[in-house]
Design an enzyme around this catalytic site. Structure first.
Site, PDB file in Angstrom:
ATOM      1  N   HIS A 260       0.857  -1.185   0.000  1.00 52.48           N
ATOM      2  CA  HIS A 260       0.000   0.000   0.000  1.00 52.48           C
ATOM      3  C   HIS A 260       0.890   1.232   0.000  1.00 52.48           C
ATOM      4  O   HIS A 260       1.957   1.224   0.608  1.00 52.48           O
ATOM      5  CB  HIS A 260      -0.902  -0.002   1.246  1.00 52.48           C
ATOM      6  CG  HIS A 260      -2.075   0.899   1.100  1.00 52.48           C
ATOM      7  ND1 HIS A 260      -2.001   2.250   1.350  1.00 52.48           N
ATOM      8  CD2 HIS A 260      -3.344   0.648   0.696  1.00 52.48           C
ATOM      9  CE1 HIS A 260      -3.178   2.786   1.116  1.00 52.48           C
ATOM     10  NE2 HIS A 260      -4.012   1.850   0.708  1.00 52.48           N
ATOM     11  N   ASP A 314      -7.762  -5.578   0.030  1.00 54.57           N
ATOM     12  CA  ASP A 314      -8.222  -6.492  -1.016  1.00 54.57           C
ATOM     13  C   ASP A 314      -7.858  -7.953  -0.756  1.00 54.57           C
ATOM     14  O   ASP A 314      -8.292  -8.831  -1.497  1.00 54.57           O
ATOM     15  CB  ASP A 314      -7.648  -6.062  -2.379  1.00 54.57           C
ATOM     16  CG  ASP A 314      -8.291  -4.781  -2.877  1.00 54.57           C
ATOM     17  OD1 ASP A 314      -9.492  -4.597  -2.641  1.00 54.57           O
ATOM     18  OD2 ASP A 314      -7.581  -3.949  -3.475  1.00 54.57           O
TER      19      ASP A 314
HETATM   20  N1  ACO Z   1       4.183  -7.801  -3.894  1.00 49.77           N
HETATM   21  C1  ACO Z   1       5.537  -7.807  -3.956  1.00 49.77           C
HETATM   22  N2  ACO Z   1       6.295  -6.693  -3.916  1.00 49.77           N
HETATM   23  C2  ACO Z   1       5.653  -5.531  -3.798  1.00 49.77           C
HETATM   24  C3  ACO Z   1       4.253  -5.443  -3.713  1.00 49.77           C
HETATM   25  C4  ACO Z   1       3.513  -6.640  -3.763  1.00 49.77           C
HETATM   26  N3  ACO Z   1       2.182  -6.636  -3.710  1.00 49.77           N
HETATM   27  N4  ACO Z   1       3.891  -4.152  -3.594  1.00 49.77           N
HETATM   28  C5  ACO Z   1       5.015  -3.443  -3.620  1.00 49.77           C
HETATM   29  N5  ACO Z   1       6.096  -4.269  -3.735  1.00 49.77           N
HETATM   30  C6  ACO Z   1       7.510  -3.885  -3.804  1.00 49.77           C
HETATM   31  C7  ACO Z   1       7.830  -3.389  -5.196  1.00 49.77           C
HETATM   32  O1  ACO Z   1       8.239  -4.417  -6.049  1.00 49.77           O
HETATM   33  C8  ACO Z   1       8.920  -2.390  -4.915  1.00 49.77           C
HETATM   34  O2  ACO Z   1      10.114  -3.117  -4.644  1.00 49.77           O
HETATM   35  P1  ACO Z   1      11.557  -2.520  -5.097  1.00 49.77           P
HETATM   36  O3  ACO Z   1      11.694  -1.244  -4.326  1.00 49.77           O
HETATM   37  O4  ACO Z   1      12.505  -3.581  -4.722  1.00 49.77           O
HETATM   38  O5  ACO Z   1      11.442  -2.276  -6.575  1.00 49.77           O
HETATM   39  C9  ACO Z   1       8.497  -1.752  -3.589  1.00 49.77           C
HETATM   40  O6  ACO Z   1       7.703  -2.764  -2.936  1.00 49.77           O
HETATM   41  C10 ACO Z   1       7.663  -0.492  -3.774  1.00 49.77           C
HETATM   42  O7  ACO Z   1       6.566  -0.815  -4.636  1.00 49.77           O
HETATM   43  P2  ACO Z   1       5.779   0.245  -5.524  1.00 49.77           P
HETATM   44  O8  ACO Z   1       4.910  -0.485  -6.470  1.00 49.77           O
HETATM   45  O9  ACO Z   1       6.738   1.250  -6.073  1.00 49.77           O
HETATM   46  O10 ACO Z   1       4.953   0.974  -4.369  1.00 49.77           O
HETATM   47  P3  ACO Z   1       3.651   1.833  -4.562  1.00 49.77           P
HETATM   48  O11 ACO Z   1       3.473   2.608  -3.314  1.00 49.77           O
HETATM   49  O12 ACO Z   1       3.672   2.587  -5.841  1.00 49.77           O
HETATM   50  O13 ACO Z   1       2.549   0.690  -4.727  1.00 49.77           O
HETATM   51  C11 ACO Z   1       0.669  -0.600  -4.713  1.00 49.77           C
HETATM   52  C12 ACO Z   1       1.430   0.515  -3.995  1.00 49.77           C
HETATM   53  C13 ACO Z   1       0.334  -0.159  -6.141  1.00 49.77           C
HETATM   54  C14 ACO Z   1      -0.629  -0.851  -3.962  1.00 49.77           C
HETATM   55  C15 ACO Z   1       1.525  -1.881  -4.750  1.00 49.77           C
HETATM   56  O14 ACO Z   1       1.840  -2.292  -3.446  1.00 49.77           O
HETATM   57  C16 ACO Z   1       0.871  -2.995  -5.531  1.00 49.77           C
HETATM   58  O15 ACO Z   1       0.948  -3.012  -6.768  1.00 49.77           O
HETATM   59  N6  ACO Z   1       0.202  -3.975  -4.845  1.00 49.77           N
HETATM   60  C17 ACO Z   1      -0.478  -5.045  -5.499  1.00 49.77           C
HETATM   61  C18 ACO Z   1      -1.830  -4.590  -6.025  1.00 49.77           C
HETATM   62  C19 ACO Z   1      -2.815  -4.339  -4.901  1.00 49.77           C
HETATM   63  O16 ACO Z   1      -2.998  -5.145  -4.003  1.00 49.77           O
HETATM   64  N7  ACO Z   1      -3.508  -3.197  -4.994  1.00 49.77           N
HETATM   65  C20 ACO Z   1      -4.545  -2.805  -4.039  1.00 49.77           C
HETATM   66  C21 ACO Z   1      -4.077  -1.688  -3.145  1.00 49.77           C
HETATM   67  S1  ACO Z   1      -5.304  -1.280  -1.943  1.00 49.77           S
HETATM   68  C22 ACO Z   1      -6.458  -0.436  -2.850  1.00 49.77           C
HETATM   69  O17 ACO Z   1      -6.149   0.269  -3.756  1.00 49.77           O
HETATM   70  C23 ACO Z   1      -7.826  -0.575  -2.510  1.00 49.77           C
END
Ligand code: ACO
Length: 377
Positions: A260, A314
């Protein structure tokens, strides 16, 4: 004035708001200062909607009036039903919902957003009619008749009735109502922001909500609840969780339902949803998906805790809906049915001091290029 560029506007405040607050390091979510756990324990979705929209809990007379107003606006025009009938049955329910909500605005012409009374009725209609549209679509696409709402049923019971033609077990309604509370609002998320940008042009609330629905659909936002259940089904058993999680992470694939932008600990909504799973399973028997989910959460905890990646809202919600027999592609529409309260609360708040959203950009292209005629390219 030059500004730092923040991709995804991460950490950039886009508004001042008194609607909800997240403490991402302590895992706290409050609506109008009240913790969501407390609302789930004592409130109902409609009372919580009132709280979000009008800033305080209603007294008994106000609550009765609000519930009555919503209850008596659940019906949808036959033309909205006809519109749903002509859409391709394999289309995504979020697209059907978005189109139907945009079309709703055509039936309610008082679109002057400076008219406070009209705004109240728009909010009532949107909260009341989204569940009817979702249930109608779910039935019509498989050739079943649309079931109109029943005024004698509370909000959650009525939705489950319109979907299944059966009045639900009281525990199902309670759990479902709590799910709606947990999804009702969440500060400046992507769908809320999308709606606020649209609303800042003084577009009507139906158009605003249609914009938010579009943003909610994506798998990085509300669409993740669908993806979670698909991921858990694909993993299959708790024993297969370890290789599956490793394969995903090594392939640089995200675990859906984890991570998140704001929470660096487990999302408090995921904790409540997990408790709701247990309540439901104690009565209706467990779910194989739940066993897999627990195994995935444990493994992810070991692998991702250094990055602050934990289950989000989620992760467990879909397991509850799946246990209730609700089809996977309806999960995000269920989210929209709840979140419409938050979108409308932000809309009403923003209207009090509206300013058109018109951010800047950092131009990275060229200047002074010559137009080249087509025969010389
Ligand atoms: N699984 C594995 N690694 C993850 C995940 C995940 N679900 N989420 C983030 N990371 C890692 C990324 O790979 C990244 O690693 P790195 O720094 O080594 O490259 C780091 O954590 C940061 O991730 P970002 O995607 O840059 O973080 P951001 O704040 O932009 O993303 C997000 C937030 C989009 C929710 C992300 O965690 C994600 O894509 N999660 C999966 C989709 C999801 O569950 N979405 C629902 C969110 S809740 C809602 O909107 C209602």
């Amino acid at each position: 004035m030059p500004h730092d560029f923040m991709p995804g506007l991460a950490g950039v405040p886009a508004a001042k708001s008194a609607i909800s607050d997240v403490d991402g390091t302590r895992g706290i979510l409050e609506y109008r200062g009240i913790r969501v756990e407390e609302l789930c324990q004592h409130s109902s979705f409609l009372e919580t909607s009132y709280l979000l929209l009008f800033g305080r809990l209603p007294n008994a007379t106000e609550l009765t009036q609000w519930v009555n107003d919503v209850t008596h606006h659940r019906r949808i025009k036959f033309r909205i039903v006809d519109l749903l009938k002509v859409m391709p049955e394999h289309g995504h329910p979020m697209d059907a919902l978005q189109a139907a909500v945009a079309a709703l605005g055509m039936f309610y012409p008082g679109r002057n957003v400076k008219d406070v009374e009209n705004n109240y009725w728009s909010a009532v209609r949107l909260i009341a009619k989204l569940p009817t549209i979702v249930a109608a679509w779910a039935r019509l696409r498989r050739g079943d008749e649309y079931i109109p709402p029943r005024d004698d049923l509370p909000f959650a019971d009525n939705f489950l009735y319109m979907l299944t033609e059966n009045t639900p077990h009281p525990l199902w309604s309670e759990v479902f109502d709590d799910c709606l509370i947990l999804h009702a609002e969440h500060t400046m998320n992507a769908s809320t922001f999308a709606g606020m940008v649209t609303a800042s042009t003084l577009a009507d609330p139906y158009t605003m909500v249609a914009s938010s629905i579009g943003a909610l659909k994506g798998p990085l936002h509300g669409g993740a609840n669908e993806e979670v259940v698909m991921m858990l089904r694909e993993i299959g058993t708790p024993a297969q969780a370890k290789p599956a999680v490793e394969a995903r992470l090594q392939g640089k694939n995200k675990l859906m339902g984890f991570g998140h932008r704001v929470y660096k600990v487990k999302d408090p909504r995921a904790t409540v949803l997990q408790e709701l799973c247990m309540r439901l399973f104690n009565v209706c028997g467990t779910s194989p998906l739940y066993e897999v989910a627990v195994a995935v959460e444990q493994l992810a905890g070991e692998r991702l805790k250094d990055k602050g990646i934990y289950p989000n809202v989620d992760f467990y919600s879909g397991i509850i809906y799946d246990k209730m027999g609700i089809e996977v592609d309806l999960f995000t529409p269920l989210f929209a049915m709840a979140r419409v309260s938050g979108w409308l609360a932000h809309w009403l708040e923003q209207l009090r001091e509206n300013k058109l959203y018109r951010p800047d950009q950092i131009y990275s292209g060229e200047h002074n290029r010559q137009y080249v005629p087509i025969d010389r390219r």
